[in-house]
Design a protein around this motif. Structure first.
Motif, PDB file in Angstrom:
ATOM      1  N   ILE A 116       0.836  -1.205   0.000  1.00  0.00           N
ATOM      2  CA  ILE A 116       0.000   0.000   0.000  1.00  0.00           C
ATOM      3  C   ILE A 116       0.867   1.250   0.000  1.00  0.00           C
ATOM      4  CG2 ILE A 116      -1.659   1.313   1.387  1.00  0.00           C
ATOM      5  CD1 ILE A 116      -2.867  -1.352   2.253  1.00  0.00           C
ATOM      6  N   ALA A 117       1.947   1.231   0.770  1.00  0.00           N
ATOM      7  CA  ALA A 117       2.858   2.375   0.772  1.00  0.00           C
ATOM      8  C   ALA A 117       3.508   2.559  -0.599  1.00  0.00           C
ATOM      9  CB  ALA A 117       3.931   2.189   1.848  1.00  0.00           C
ATOM     10  N   GLY A 118       3.770   1.450  -1.313  1.00  0.00           N
ATOM     11  CA  GLY A 118       4.371   1.559  -2.635  1.00  0.00           C
ATOM     12  C   GLY A 118       3.414   2.082  -3.685  1.00  0.00           C
ATOM     13  N   VAL A 119       2.130   1.739  -3.584  1.00  0.00           N
ATOM     14  CA  VAL A 119       1.140   2.212  -4.561  1.00  0.00           C
ATOM     15  C   VAL A 119       1.016   3.734  -4.496  1.00  0.00           C
ATOM     16  CG1 VAL A 119      -1.320   2.143  -5.171  1.00  0.00           C
ATOM     17  CG2 VAL A 119      -0.112   0.049  -4.619  1.00  0.00           C
ATOM     18  N   TYR A 120       1.262   4.318  -3.340  1.00  0.00           N
ATOM     19  CA  TYR A 120       1.277   5.774  -3.200  1.00  0.00           C
ATOM     20  C   TYR A 120       2.164   6.426  -4.267  1.00  0.00           C
ATOM     21  CZ  TYR A 120       2.716  10.260  -1.146  1.00  0.00           C
ATOM     22  OH  TYR A 120       3.020  11.583  -0.942  1.00  0.00           O
ATOM     23  N   ALA A 121       3.232   5.746  -4.643  1.00  0.00           N
ATOM     24  CA  ALA A 121       4.171   6.311  -5.614  1.00  0.00           C
ATOM     25  C   ALA A 121       3.991   5.756  -7.015  1.00  0.00           C
ATOM     26  CB  ALA A 121       5.606   6.037  -5.154  1.00  0.00           C
ATOM     27  N   LEU A 122       3.050   4.840  -7.232  1.00  0.00           N
ATOM     28  CA  LEU A 122       2.965   4.161  -8.521  1.00  0.00           C
ATOM     29  C   LEU A 122       2.460   5.080  -9.634  1.00  0.00           C
ATOM     30  CD1 LEU A 122       3.401   1.465  -9.909  1.00  0.00           C
ATOM     31  CD2 LEU A 122       1.040   0.865  -9.383  1.00  0.00           C
ATOM     32  N   LEU A 123       1.328   5.765  -9.430  1.00  0.00           N
ATOM     33  CA  LEU A 123       0.815   6.689 -10.453  1.00  0.00           C
ATOM     34  C   LEU A 123       1.799   7.820 -10.745  1.00  0.00           C
ATOM     35  CD1 LEU A 123      -2.994   6.966  -9.578  1.00  0.00           C
ATOM     36  CD2 LEU A 123      -1.945   5.798 -11.518  1.00  0.00           C
ATOM     37  N   PRO A 124       2.388   8.456  -9.732  1.00  0.00           N
ATOM     38  CA  PRO A 124       3.371   9.504 -10.012  1.00  0.00           C
ATOM     39  C   PRO A 124       4.557   9.016 -10.823  1.00  0.00           C
ATOM     40  CG  PRO A 124       2.648   9.641  -7.743  1.00  0.00           C
ATOM     41  CD  PRO A 124       2.067   8.379  -8.300  1.00  0.00           C
ATOM     42  N   LEU A 125       4.877   7.745 -10.719  1.00  0.00           N
ATOM     43  CA  LEU A 125       6.024   7.214 -11.457  1.00  0.00           C
ATOM     44  C   LEU A 125       5.857   7.402 -12.959  1.00  0.00           C
ATOM     45  CD1 LEU A 125       8.671   5.655 -10.972  1.00  0.00           C
ATOM     46  CD2 LEU A 125       7.378   3.540 -11.268  1.00  0.00           C
ATOM     47  N   PHE A 126       4.630   7.313 -13.458  1.00  0.00           N
ATOM     48  CA  PHE A 126       4.371   7.443 -14.894  1.00  0.00           C
ATOM     49  C   PHE A 126       3.978   8.864 -15.298  1.00  0.00           C
ATOM     50  CE2 PHE A 126       3.365   3.051 -13.689  1.00  0.00           C
ATOM     51  CZ  PHE A 126       4.228   2.372 -14.535  1.00  0.00           C
ATOM     52  N   ALA A 127       3.568   9.680 -14.346  1.00  0.00           N
ATOM     53  CA  ALA A 127       3.064  11.014 -14.680  1.00  0.00           C
ATOM     54  C   ALA A 127       4.108  12.108 -14.548  1.00  0.00           C
ATOM     55  CB  ALA A 127       1.872  11.355 -13.774  1.00  0.00           C
ATOM     56  N   ALA A 128       5.240  11.837 -13.917  1.00  0.00           N
ATOM     57  CA  ALA A 128       6.178  12.907 -13.581  1.00  0.00           C
ATOM     58  C   ALA A 128       6.769  13.583 -14.820  1.00  0.00           C
ATOM     59  CB  ALA A 128       7.292  12.358 -12.690  1.00  0.00           C
ATOM     60  N   VAL A 129       7.294  12.807 -15.757  1.00  0.00           N
ATOM     61  CA  VAL A 129       7.961  13.408 -16.916  1.00  0.00           C
ATOM     62  C   VAL A 129       6.979  14.185 -17.793  1.00  0.00           C
ATOM     63  CG1 VAL A 129       9.235  12.901 -19.040  1.00  0.00           C
ATOM     64  CG2 VAL A 129       9.882  11.786 -16.908  1.00  0.00           C
ATOM     65  N   PRO A 130       5.782  13.668 -18.135  1.00  0.00           N
ATOM     66  CA  PRO A 130       4.841  14.500 -18.901  1.00  0.00           C
ATOM     67  C   PRO A 130       4.482  15.809 -18.197  1.00  0.00           C
ATOM     68  CG  PRO A 130       4.134  12.213 -18.958  1.00  0.00           C
ATOM     69  CD  PRO A 130       5.259  12.288 -17.985  1.00  0.00           C
ATOM     70  N   LEU A 131       4.314  15.771 -16.899  1.00  0.00           N
ATOM     71  CA  LEU A 131       4.028  17.011 -16.171  1.00  0.00           C
ATOM     72  C   LEU A 131       5.210  17.967 -16.225  1.00  0.00           C
ATOM     73  CD1 LEU A 131       2.141  15.674 -13.013  1.00  0.00           C
ATOM     74  CD2 LEU A 131       1.190  17.095 -14.832  1.00  0.00           C
ATOM     75  N   GLY A 132       6.422  17.421 -16.130  1.00  0.00           N
ATOM     76  CA  GLY A 132       7.610  18.274 -16.237  1.00  0.00           C
ATOM     77  C   GLY A 132       7.740  18.905 -17.607  1.00  0.00           C
ATOM     78  N   ARG A 133       7.456  18.140 -18.677  1.00  0.00           N
ATOM     79  CA  ARG A 133       7.494  18.682 -20.040  1.00  0.00           C
ATOM     80  C   ARG A 133       6.513  19.847 -20.180  1.00  0.00           C
ATOM     81  NH1 ARG A 133      11.990  16.883 -22.686  1.00  0.00           N
ATOM     82  NH2 ARG A 133      11.997  14.653 -23.084  1.00  0.00           N
ATOM     83  N   ARG A 134       5.323  19.646 -19.650  1.00  0.00           N
ATOM     84  CA  ARG A 134       4.325  20.705 -19.744  1.00  0.00           C
ATOM     85  C   ARG A 134       4.760  21.954 -18.985  1.00  0.00           C
ATOM     86  NH1 ARG A 134       1.620  23.411 -16.661  1.00  0.00           N
ATOM     87  NH2 ARG A 134      -0.398  24.330 -17.125  1.00  0.00           N
ATOM     88  N   THR A 135       5.362  21.761 -17.840  1.00  0.00           N
ATOM     89  CA  THR A 135       5.751  22.893 -17.007  1.00  0.00           C
ATOM     90  C   THR A 135       6.927  23.649 -17.600  1.00  0.00           C
ATOM     91  OG1 THR A 135       5.004  21.608 -15.109  1.00  0.00           O
ATOM     92  CG2 THR A 135       6.331  23.536 -14.641  1.00  0.00           C
ATOM     93  N   ASP A 136       7.801  22.957 -18.334  1.00  0.00           N
ATOM     94  CA  ASP A 136       8.954  23.635 -18.940  1.00  0.00           C
ATOM     95  C   ASP A 136       8.523  24.738 -19.891  1.00  0.00           C
ATOM     96  OD1 ASP A 136      11.481  22.789 -18.013  1.00  0.00           O
ATOM     97  OD2 ASP A 136      11.211  20.847 -18.965  1.00  0.00           O
ATOM     98  N   HIS A 137       7.370  24.605 -20.538  1.00  0.00           N
ATOM     99  CA  HIS A 137       6.954  25.548 -21.570  1.00  0.00           C
ATOM    100  C   HIS A 137       5.647  26.255 -21.223  1.00  0.00           C
ATOM    101  CE1 HIS A 137      10.102  23.599 -23.805  1.00  0.00           C
ATOM    102  NE2 HIS A 137       9.486  22.438 -23.724  1.00  0.00           N
ATOM    103  N   GLY A 138       5.271  26.247 -19.986  1.00  0.00           N
ATOM    104  CA  GLY A 138       4.023  26.891 -19.602  1.00  0.00           C
ATOM    105  C   GLY A 138       4.047  27.329 -18.157  1.00  0.00           C
ATOM    106  N   ARG A 139       2.881  27.556 -17.621  1.00  0.00           N
ATOM    107  CA  ARG A 139       2.763  28.017 -16.240  1.00  0.00           C
ATOM    108  C   ARG A 139       2.888  26.850 -15.276  1.00  0.00           C
ATOM    109  NH1 ARG A 139      -2.290  30.995 -14.865  1.00  0.00           N
ATOM    110  NH2 ARG A 139      -1.016  31.560 -13.067  1.00  0.00           N
ATOM    111  N   CYS A 140       3.412  27.160 -14.098  1.00  0.00           N
ATOM    112  CA  CYS A 140       3.573  26.152 -13.053  1.00  0.00           C
ATOM    113  C   CYS A 140       2.429  26.191 -12.046  1.00  0.00           C
ATOM    114  CB  CYS A 140       4.888  26.382 -12.300  1.00  0.00           C
ATOM    115  SG  CYS A 140       6.341  26.580 -13.331  1.00  0.00           S
ATOM    116  N   ALA A 141       1.873  27.403 -11.816  1.00  0.00           N
ATOM    117  CA  ALA A 141       0.915  27.590 -10.729  1.00  0.00           C
ATOM    118  C   ALA A 141      -0.337  26.716 -10.827  1.00  0.00           C
ATOM    119  CB  ALA A 141       0.522  29.073 -10.645  1.00  0.00           C
ATOM    120  N   PRO A 142      -0.894  26.417 -12.010  1.00  0.00           N
ATOM    121  CA  PRO A 142      -2.107  25.587 -12.036  1.00  0.00           C
ATOM    122  C   PRO A 142      -1.933  24.198 -11.432  1.00  0.00           C
ATOM    123  CG  PRO A 142      -1.860  26.727 -14.128  1.00  0.00           C
ATOM    124  CD  PRO A 142      -0.603  26.971 -13.352  1.00  0.00           C
ATOM    125  N   LEU A 143      -0.702  23.690 -11.373  1.00  0.00           N
ATOM    126  CA  LEU A 143      -0.501  22.375 -10.780  1.00  0.00           C
ATOM    127  C   LEU A 143      -0.731  22.382  -9.270  1.00  0.00           C
ATOM    128  CD1 LEU A 143       2.664  21.035 -12.639  1.00  0.00           C
ATOM    129  CD2 LEU A 143       0.302  20.304 -12.918  1.00  0.00           C
TER     130      LEU A 143
END
Length: 458
Positions: free
Chosen positions: A52-79
């Protein structure tokens, strides 16, 4: 040219960000042990708690890089508000559901919300801090996390009853309260991102390859150090309640121990700047990781509560170094157009550690004993100390400033009269044509200057 974001005295945005992060992290730090206690009340064993403690990090494992790509070229505050809403929803629903798979799923939603908040917040700090302010601002930013880690476990320990018959009900109450605590962070999320700092990473169409980011010297070391330090904090938060159950330590005492660790981390980050001046970045990283590794292994020993409290206080101080310095390391080593993506890769490493470390800890605890995962943490932190000893990327290897290069032909030709400090010999090349004359005020013409691109004192 894009103007530099305002730094220095106008740091109200950083204070508001720290306050919001304190509430968001406080909710997560309150919810994580509450999830462990609620899972135990629902019949989970040590291995299930690790999953259960590991699942806490499972979704973020796949979402981190796409979110970073979006933030590099846009606003950060909406996150930031998105992250707050996901954390609150994950906490509340983890307290309502009554099955272990559902708890694991909503724990993953909580982790995704935390990732959204942290990527947005770290990118804002990196984008709006001058290079010489990054260590200080990242250190102050992580104070918000430490404040949350200080208050959250105390609140969880106060709400969760040691009575086994009431454990399920009181742990569910703690999760609902943590959802409300996180929602308070929304009141501080105003005027945090400067408009002129928005989208400073480069053109949206150009993406720096992930391999190029990871190939920058200093980025892999920063990612691994951050992963080891966060894994230590995460397993301490998730597994100290299990250790307390085996050693008959009350939940309130466990909450105080975790908060003591967080208070020591705050103390470390308040004195980060003088520590850097005294020891230097490399020595500070190496020493803190090595000592933290030894102390993590020491938690596995059957020591008394006062001795455990001292060990956790020193451990918290040592763990306070790795996160802010690893952020600065990654930001400075990464290409300028991909700093948010590099920070996202750092968070991906964190989440990978949060998936692998608790799962491995659960397997080890189930097979060997509940104290064994802390020995695993000791090995990770000693490895991080070895990477810290190797130094950083461009921040360490950047060439020292030297004499300025000679001006080119065009720059010399555009220089106004009177800027030449001394005459030089005349160019006698045949067929070179007339050479412009420079004039010293009041002294008449002087011999022409060599303007062939060679070093020119003028």
């Amino acid at each position: 040219m894009t103007p530099e974001p305002r730094t220095g005295p106008g740091r109200g945005w950083l204070l508001r960000l720290v306050i919001a992060f304190a509430f968001a992290q406080g909710a997560v730090s309150m919810a994580r042990p509450a999830v462990s206690y609620r899972a135990l009340a629902l019949g989970a064993d040590e291995a299930a708690v690790g999953v259960i403690a590991g699942v806490y990090a499972l979704l973020p494992l796949f979402a981190a890089v796409p979110l970073g790509r979006r933030t590099d070229h846009g606003r950060c505050a909406p996150l930031l508000p998105l992250g707050v809403l996901l954390i609150s929803g994950g906490c509340a629903l983890s307290g309502i559901v009554s099955t272990l798979p559902a708890m694991a799923a909503w724990s993953g939603v909580m982790g995704l919300g935390h990732l959204c908040f942290v990527i947005g917040a770290q990118s804002i700090v990196a984008r709006q801090s001058a290079p010489d302010e990054q260590d200080r601002n990242f250190g102050h930013f992580t104070i918000g996390a430490s404040l949350g880690q200080l208050i959250g476990p105390i609140a969880a320990g106060a709400l969760i009853s040691a009575d086994s018959g009431a454990l399920g009900r009181t742990s569910a109450l703690a999760l609902l309260v943590s959802a409300g605590v996180c929602a308070v962070a929304l009141t501080s999320l105003w005027r945090i991102e400067h408009r002129r700092a928005t989208g400073s990473g480069g053109k949206p169409g150009h993406k720096v390859p992930v391999r190029a980011i990871l190939g920058a010297r200093g980025v892999p070391a920063g990612i691994f150090i951050s992963m080891a330090v966060l894994s230590a904090t995460d397993i301490l938060t998730a597994y100290l309640p299990v250790v307390g159950e085996h050693r008959s330590i009350a939940p309130a005492t466990v909450g105080l121990l975790l908060s003591l660790r967080a208070a020591a981390t705050i103390a470390c980050r308040l004195v980060m700047t003088p520590l850097l001046r005294l020891l230097g970045r490399r020595a500070l990283l190496t020493t803190s990781c090595l000592l933290a590794g030894l102390l993590c292994a020491g938690v596995a020993l059957p020591v008394s509560v006062p001795v455990l409290a001292v060990m956790l206080a020193v451990l918290g101080f040592c763990l306070g170094v790795g996160q802010p310095l690893s952020m600065t390391t990654v930001v400075r080593a990464a290409p300028a157009r991909a700093r948010s993506t590099a920070l996202a890769l750092r968070l991906t490493g964190n989440r990978l550690g949060q998936v692998a470390a608790p799962a491995a800890a659960g397997l080890i605890a189930g097979a060997v004993g509940v104290a064994a995962p802390f020995a695993l943490l000791g090995v990770l932190l000693v490895g991080a100390a070895g990477l810290g000893l190797r130094g950083e990327g461009r921040t360490e290897s950047a060439p020292a400033p030297g004499p300025a290069p000679a001006p080119l032909d065009t720059e010399s030709a555009l220089a106004p009269p009177g800027t030449v400090p001394a005459p030089v010999p005349q160019d006698t090349r045949p067929g070179s044509g007339p050479v412009p004359q420079d004039t010293w005020p009041g002294s008449g013409p002087v011999p022409p200057i060599v303007r062939n691109g060679a070093e020119n004192p003028g």
